[in-house]
Design an enzyme around this catalytic site. Structure first.
Site, mmCIF file in Angstrom:
data_model
loop_
_atom_site.group_PDB
_atom_site.id
_atom_site.type_symbol
_atom_site.label_atom_id
_atom_site.label_comp_id
_atom_site.label_asym_id
_atom_site.label_seq_id
_atom_site.Cartn_x
_atom_site.Cartn_y
_atom_site.Cartn_z
ATOM 1 N N GLY A 1 0.786 -1.231 0.000
ATOM 2 C CA GLY A 1 0.000 0.000 0.000
ATOM 3 C C GLY A 1 0.811 1.270 0.000
ATOM 4 C CE LYS A 2 6.954 1.911 -2.655
ATOM 5 N NZ LYS A 2 6.429 0.596 -3.054
ATOM 6 C CB THR A 3 0.946 3.719 -4.745
ATOM 7 O OG1 THR A 3 2.144 3.172 -5.318
ATOM 8 C CG2 THR A 3 0.427 4.821 -5.656
ATOM 9 C CE1 TYR A 4 -6.346 4.371 -0.091
ATOM 10 C CE2 TYR A 4 -5.255 3.809 1.963
ATOM 11 C CZ TYR A 4 -6.381 4.237 1.281
ATOM 12 O OH TYR A 4 -7.523 4.528 1.971
ATOM 13 C CE LYS B 1 7.070 3.634 -8.131
ATOM 14 N NZ LYS B 1 5.830 2.884 -7.768
ATOM 15 C CB SER C 1 7.139 -2.082 -13.157
ATOM 16 O OG SER C 1 8.509 -1.771 -13.272
ATOM 17 C CG ASP D 1 2.298 3.150 -8.817
ATOM 18 O OD1 ASP D 1 1.242 2.489 -8.845
ATOM 19 O OD2 ASP D 1 3.412 2.642 -8.593
ATOM 20 N N GLY E 1 9.394 5.100 -3.882
ATOM 21 C CA GLY E 1 10.261 4.063 -4.408
ATOM 22 C C GLY E 1 9.492 2.991 -5.154
#
Length: 227
Positions: free
Chosen positions: A15-18, A38, A42, A56, A118
């Site tokens: 859930g990094k992008t969230y 970013k 991918s 993203d 990242g």
């Protein structure tokens, strides 16, 4: 003068992008000049004309409400949902550090708070064949401090502590942890958070529940993490 912060995670799909979207939204809604960046992205879909959609970046743009153009958010966009080093081996257009650095500086020239996300975890290889570039090299090249996004559930102690220890050993400043998929009152998750704090010495910055549309964190405390 622009300030920035790097967002890393204990792995893929935690859930990094969230959470990054919630961070950028918090800054933007409080009147901060906020932007997203970013290095490599991918697993993206194609438009009708065949061009790749930086998924993203689009998600962060939509959830945060920022007007930053997608084209300046990410210099390397790949279709295959692989590590960028492998995606670029198949698709071409390998990552070059100079391009990443120049794109980052261009965003910093326009915005006051730049949130850099990242790809995967801190050990993700960004390029391998043409040059040996790890995600940590991007962090070091851009001179960024980081926060760590982790799942609150089972198994997180090991992944959090290993990531924190690796970053400490490689002189990558880590300011704290945000736990995602948190369920208030869950005895295991609360203990996980306590153990992660105890074993790493890092503070918990926020706890994000599924479906949250706001980051439960003081905006000035958040802004204070940016350097």
């Amino acid at each position: 003068m622009s300030k920035a912060l790097f967002i890393t995670g204990t792995g893929t799909d935690i859930g990094k992008t969230y959470v990054t979207g919630l961070i950028v939204k918090k800054l933007a809604e409080e009147g901060k000049s906020a932007a997203y960046y970013k290095a490599a992205m991918s697993g993206n879909d194609r438009r009708a004309d065949g061009s790749l959609i930086p998924g993203d970046a689009l998600f962060v743009q939509k959830i945060s409400g920022i007007t930053q153009q997608l084209e300046e958010m990410c210099p390397y966009v790949y279709e295959h949902a692989y590590s960028p080093h492998l995606a670029s081996r198949i698709e071409g257009h390998p990552v070059e550090m100079a391009v990443v650095r120049d794109g980052y500086r261009a965003v910093c020239d326009k915005y006051d708070y730049v949130t850099v996300e990242g790809s995967g975890g801190i050990l993700c290889p960004i390029c391998f064949d043409e040059a040996k570039i790890q995600l940590e090299d991007v962090v070091s090249e851009l001179g960024l401090s980081s926060i760590l996004i982790a799942d609150a559930g089972l198994g997180t102690i090991n992944s959090v502590v290993l990531t924190a220890e690796y970053m400490k050993a490689h002189h990558l400043p880590l300011k704290g942890i945000i736990f995602n998929h948190y369920h208030p009152g869950d005895v295991m998750e609360d203990d996980n958070i306590f153990m992660c704090e105890y074993m790493t010495g890092l503070p918990t910055l926020a706890k994000v529940q599924d479906g949250d549309t706001e980051l439960k964190m003081d905006v000035e405390a958040l802004a204070g993490l940016y350097e």
